[in-house]
Design an enzyme around this catalytic site. Structure first.
Site, PDB file in Angstrom:
ATOM      1  N   ASP A  81     -14.994  -5.619  17.441  1.00 10.31           N
ATOM      2  CA  ASP A  81     -15.346  -4.495  16.563  1.00 10.31           C
ATOM      3  C   ASP A  81     -15.093  -3.184  17.318  1.00 10.31           C
ATOM      4  O   ASP A  81     -15.487  -3.045  18.481  1.00 10.31           O
ATOM      5  CB  ASP A  81     -16.840  -4.637  16.206  1.00 10.31           C
ATOM      6  CG  ASP A  81     -17.283  -3.698  15.111  1.00 10.31           C
ATOM      7  OD1 ASP A  81     -16.439  -3.252  14.314  1.00 10.31           O
ATOM      8  OD2 ASP A  81     -18.510  -3.419  15.040  1.00 10.31           O
ATOM      9  N   THR A 101     -26.774  -3.132  11.106  1.00  9.55           N
ATOM     10  CA  THR A 101     -28.106  -2.511  11.081  1.00  9.55           C
ATOM     11  C   THR A 101     -29.142  -3.354  10.320  1.00  9.55           C
ATOM     12  O   THR A 101     -30.287  -3.484  10.768  1.00  9.55           O
ATOM     13  CB  THR A 101     -27.994  -1.103  10.464  1.00  9.55           C
ATOM     14  OG1 THR A 101     -27.165  -0.320  11.332  1.00  9.55           O
ATOM     15  CG2 THR A 101     -29.342  -0.442  10.314  1.00  9.55           C
TER      16      THR A 101
HETATM   17  P1  13P Z   1     -24.043  -0.713   9.844  1.00  9.41           P
HETATM   18  O1  13P Z   1     -24.605   0.161  10.913  1.00  9.41           O
HETATM   19  O2  13P Z   1     -24.141  -0.062   8.498  1.00  9.41           O
HETATM   20  O3  13P Z   1     -24.618  -2.068   9.842  1.00  9.41           O
HETATM   21  O4  13P Z   1     -22.466  -0.854  10.122  1.00  9.41           O
HETATM   22  C1  13P Z   1     -21.980  -1.780  11.045  1.00  9.41           C
HETATM   23  C2  13P Z   1     -20.537  -1.588  11.327  1.00  9.41           C
HETATM   24  O5  13P Z   1     -19.810  -0.893  10.654  1.00  9.41           O
HETATM   25  C3  13P Z   1     -20.003  -2.292  12.504  1.00  9.41           C
HETATM   26  O6  13P Z   1     -18.673  -1.974  12.762  1.00  9.41           O
HETATM   27  O1  G3H Z   2     -20.128  -0.234  14.967  1.00 10.35           O
HETATM   28  C1  G3H Z   2     -21.306  -0.375  15.087  1.00 10.35           C
HETATM   29  C2  G3H Z   2     -21.957  -1.665  15.305  1.00 10.35           C
HETATM   30  O2  G3H Z   2     -23.225  -1.591  14.701  1.00 10.35           O
HETATM   31  C3  G3H Z   2     -22.035  -2.034  16.763  1.00 10.35           C
HETATM   32  O3  G3H Z   2     -22.935  -1.228  17.415  1.00 10.35           O
HETATM   33  O4  G3H Z   2     -21.774  -0.437  19.478  1.00 10.35           O
HETATM   34  O5  G3H Z   2     -24.286  -0.478  19.299  1.00 10.35           O
HETATM   35  O6  G3H Z   2     -22.975  -2.608  19.507  1.00 10.35           O
HETATM   36  P1  G3H Z   2     -22.992  -1.190  19.032  1.00 10.35           P
HETATM   37 ZN    ZN Z   3     -18.087   0.008  12.265  1.00  6.68          ZN
END
Ligand code: 13P
Ligand code: G3H
Ligand code: ZN
Length: 339
Positions: free
Chosen positions: A83, A271
Site C-alpha cells: 500500500d 481505519t
Molecule cells: P481509511 O483510513 O479510510 O481506512 O483508508 C485506508 C487506505 O486508504 C489505505 O490505503
Molecule cells: O494509507 C493508509 C493506511 O491506513 C496505512 O496507514 O501508513 O499508518 O500504516 P499506515
Molecule cells: Zn490509501
C-alpha cells in the site's frame, strides 16, 4: 492456493460487477481476522501492508504470516499488496519480499508535496516495467488525497484535498502512458478517522467524478482510498470505554456501492478495523481490569475486526466468489503482459 497477483482478481470483479475490500495489516491477528472473514463469507481478498506496516512487523514476519494464511486457507484467492509505495526502491523491495502487487503512489513527490504529472508518470512507469516483467500487478494514483499515511503524504486538509481531485482527462492520459493495472482516484476522501465534519454530500464526496472517469476509462480498474465508513457504533464503542474520538463522518457504504457500480474494484479500508480493535480492547480492559493475558484482549479484538471485514465483504459484493476465481500465478501474468 499460492498468493496471486491482483490483476486477475480485479478483472474477475469487473466481469461480475463487484468490488473487493483491500484491508491493511500490521500483525498476525489482523491477518487472521481477515482470513476468518473471508472463510465466513467465501470471499477473495486483498491484504495490504503500508511502508510503516512493513517496518513495524518486519518483512520476513509479514511474508511468512501471509504464506501461512495462504496454506491455511487454500480455497481463498489471496493477494499481498504494497500500500502506498513511495519510491521505486520501496516497490522493488516489496516485490523481492513476495508481494504479488504494488502501489506506486507517485501523486506525492519526494518532498511530500503533490507531485507534478511528469514526476508521477515517470516513477510509476519505472515500477510498471519492473513489476510486469515479473507478473506483478501495479496500482498508480492520480490526484492527491487528504490526510497523511506513515509520514508519506502531503497532509492535505479537507479543503486542500478538494483542490487536488483527480482530473478525468489527466487520468486518461496517465493510464495510457503508464499501463497501470489499477488507478487510485482522489474524489474527496482522506485517510484516517476525520474525513468529513458532517454526513458527506455529493459536493465533498464526488462519486460523480468516478462516474466521469469510468466513462473515459471503462476498462480501467478504479481504486477508492480512504474508504472507511467510520461507523457511529464504533466511535461510540471506543468512547464508551474511555476513548476520545471526536464526532466524525466517514464514507457511507452506500456511496462506495455507487462507486462499485461505476468501475471501482478495490476499496481500501484500514481505519474501521483500527477502531474495532481499539474498541474491543478498551471494553475488555474496562469490564475485566483483572485480566493481563494478551490473549484475553487480542481474541475479542480479532473477533471485532472480523465482523467489520465480513460486513464490508458482503456490502462490496465479493462474498461468494472465492471458488469462482481461477488460480493464477505470477508466471501466467508474465505471459499476459508480454502479449
Ligand atoms: P481509511 O483510513 O479510510 O481506512 O483508508 C485506508 C487506505 O486508504 C489505505 O490505503
Ligand atoms: O494509507 C493508509 C493506511 O491506513 C496505512 O496507514 O501508513 O499508518 O500504516 P499506515
Ligand atoms: Zn490509501
Amino acid at each position: 492456493m499460492p498468493l496471486m497477483p491482483m490483476r486477475p482478481l480485479l478483472d474477475h470483479a469487473a466481469e461480475n460487477d463487484y468490488g473487493i475490500a483491500a484491508l491493511n495489516v500490521n500483525n498476525m491477528e489482523q491477518i487472521q481476522a481477515i482470513m476468518a472473514a473471508a472463510e465466513e463469507t467465501e470471499s477473495p481478498v486483498i491484504v495490504q501492508a503500508s511502508k510503516g506496516a512493513r517496518s513495524y512487523a518486519e518483512d520476513l514476519y509479514l511474508r511468512n504470516l501471509m504464506q501461512a494464511a495462504s496454506e491455511l486457507h487454500p480455497n481463498i484467492p489471496l493477494v499481498m499488496h504494497q500500500d502506498h509505495g513511495d519510491s521505486v526502491a520501496t516497490c522493488q523491495s516489496a516485490m523481492d519480499m513476495a508481494f504479488t502487487s504494488v502501489m506506486m503512489d507517485g501523486s506525492i513527490d519526494d518532498k511530500s508535496q503533490p507531485a507534478s504529472y511528469e514526476y508521477n508518470v515517470n516513477i510509476t512507469k519505472q515500477v510498471v516495467d519492473i513489476a510486469h516483467s515479473r507478473g506483478i500487478s501495479v496500482e498508480g494514483e492520480i490526484g492527491a488525497l487528504g490526510g497523511v499515511e506513515d509520514g508519506h503524504g502531503a497532509g492535505l486538509s479537507e479543503e486542500e484535498a478538494q483542490e487536488h481531485l483527480t482530473d478525468p482527462e489527466e487520468a486518461e492520459r496517465f493510464v495510457a502512458e503508464t499501463n497501470v493495472d489499477a488507478l487510485a482516484v482522489a474524489i474527496g476522501t482522506s485517510h484516517g478517522a476525520y474525513k468529513f465534519t458532517k454526513k458527506p454530500t455529493g459536493e465533498v464526496l464526488r462519486i460523480s467524478l468516478i462516474e466521469e472517469i469510468h466513462r473515459r476509462l471503462p476498462n480501467t480498474h478504479l481504486v477508492m482510498h480512504g474508504s472507511s465508513s467510520v461507523p457511529q457504533e464504533l466511535q461510540d464503542l471506543v468512547n464508551e470505554f474511555g476513548g476520545n474520538i471526536k464526532q466524525t463522518y466517514g464514507v457511507p457504504v452506500e456511496e462506495i456501492q455507487r462507486g462499485i457500480k461505476s468501475g471501482v474494484r478495490k476499496v481500501n479500508v484500514d481505519t474501521d478495523n483500527r477502531l474495532a480493535i481499539t474498541g474491543a480492547i478498551r471494553r475488555l480492559f474496562a469490564q475485566s481490569p483483572e485480566k493481563f493475558d494478551p490473549r484475553d484482549y487480542m481474541k475479542p479484538a480479532r473477533a471485532e475486526m472480523q465482523k467489520v471485514c465480513a460486513a464490508r465483504m458482503v456490502a462490496f459484493g465479493q462474498a461468494g466468489y472465492a471458488s469462482k476465481i481461477q488460480p493464477c500465478t505470477l508466471k501466467c501474468m508474465v505471459d499476459f503482459y508480454a502479449k
